[in-house]
Motif scaffolding. Sequence first.
Motif, PDB file in Angstrom:
ATOM      1  N   GLN A   6       0.836  -1.207   0.000  1.00 13.44           N
ATOM      2  CA  GLN A   6       0.000   0.000   0.000  1.00 13.44           C
ATOM      3  C   GLN A   6       0.870   1.255   0.000  1.00 13.44           C
ATOM      4  O   GLN A   6       0.587   2.217  -0.713  1.00 13.44           O
ATOM      5  CB  GLN A   6      -0.952   0.011   1.189  1.00 13.44           C
ATOM      6  N   GLN A   7       1.949   1.238   0.776  1.00 11.38           N
ATOM      7  CA  GLN A   7       2.856   2.382   0.821  1.00 11.38           C
ATOM      8  C   GLN A   7       3.590   2.526  -0.513  1.00 11.38           C
ATOM      9  O   GLN A   7       3.804   3.641  -0.981  1.00 11.38           O
ATOM     10  CB  GLN A   7       3.857   2.247   1.967  1.00 11.38           C
ATOM     11  N   GLU A 108       0.121  14.437   2.776  1.00 13.36           N
ATOM     12  CA  GLU A 108      -0.651  13.193   2.735  1.00 13.36           C
ATOM     13  C   GLU A 108       0.241  11.974   2.958  1.00 13.36           C
ATOM     14  O   GLU A 108      -0.090  11.072   3.728  1.00 13.36           O
ATOM     15  CB  GLU A 108      -1.367  13.068   1.386  1.00 13.36           C
ATOM     16  N   LEU A 109       1.385  11.950   2.305  1.00 14.80           N
ATOM     17  CA  LEU A 109       2.317  10.830   2.453  1.00 14.80           C
ATOM     18  C   LEU A 109       2.855  10.760   3.880  1.00 14.80           C
ATOM     19  O   LEU A 109       2.954   9.679   4.463  1.00 14.80           O
ATOM     20  CB  LEU A 109       3.465  10.968   1.454  1.00 14.80           C
ATOM     21  N   ASP A 110       3.167  11.907   4.456  1.00 16.37           N
ATOM     22  CA  ASP A 110       3.656  11.961   5.830  1.00 16.37           C
ATOM     23  C   ASP A 110       2.610  11.395   6.787  1.00 16.37           C
ATOM     24  O   ASP A 110       2.922  10.584   7.660  1.00 16.37           O
ATOM     25  CB  ASP A 110       4.009  13.401   6.203  1.00 16.37           C
ATOM     26  N   ALA A 111       1.361  11.797   6.605  1.00 17.76           N
ATOM     27  CA  ALA A 111       0.281  11.297   7.465  1.00 17.76           C
ATOM     28  C   ALA A 111       0.124   9.787   7.324  1.00 17.76           C
ATOM     29  O   ALA A 111      -0.073   9.078   8.313  1.00 17.76           O
ATOM     30  CB  ALA A 111      -1.030  12.008   7.131  1.00 17.76           C
ATOM     31  N   ALA A 115       0.696   7.098  10.272  1.00 13.34           N
ATOM     32  CA  ALA A 115      -0.407   6.193  10.609  1.00 13.34           C
ATOM     33  C   ALA A 115       0.044   4.734  10.570  1.00 13.34           C
ATOM     34  O   ALA A 115      -0.434   3.909  11.352  1.00 13.34           O
ATOM     35  CB  ALA A 115      -1.584   6.411   9.651  1.00 13.34           C
ATOM     36  N   LYS A 116       0.953   4.415   9.672  1.00 13.70           N
ATOM     37  CA  LYS A 116       1.459   3.043   9.554  1.00 13.70           C
ATOM     38  C   LYS A 116       2.607   2.776  10.523  1.00 13.70           C
ATOM     39  O   LYS A 116       3.107   1.668  10.584  1.00 13.70           O
ATOM     40  CB  LYS A 116       1.952   2.781   8.121  1.00 13.70           C
TER      41      LYS A 116
END
Length: 139
Positions: A6-7, A108-111, A115-116
């Motif tokens: 997903q990442q 968005e990518l940082d969040a 989160a992961k």
Amino acid sequence: MAIDIQQIGKRFRFYTSIKELEMPQLLEMTGSDESVLSNILSGKNYLLDELVAIVKNFPDLNTQWLIYGEGSMFKPMDENGTCKDNHKGCLKKDKAAYLKQMQNMLIELDAAEVAKGHHADVDALKAKLDEYKASHPQG
């Protein structure tokens, strides 16, 4: 270190957005099947061989960043603006709207990384963006 598809999908989507590549262009560049590209971009199940076959068509993309979130998105460039593997144009230049989009996608990518529970070097990407903006004044 575990591979999170997903990442990888989010990072590849980020890369293609920065390069302003839409699905028709990606299909033409890679010769891949649309469903495979869609699965990679959305982080759904796909084979690593499929990812490798697609990524080899992007010589400026740092695969360490794509897969693990480590390092810079782009391979290093020399003083002439050429990727170290002799490919021109690692990054399109001088686009203000594009820089704003990059900032939003970094947020968005940082969040998503936080989160992961990942600790990717998003701060380094932000610093590179700031450096790029400083060296390419808008207007």
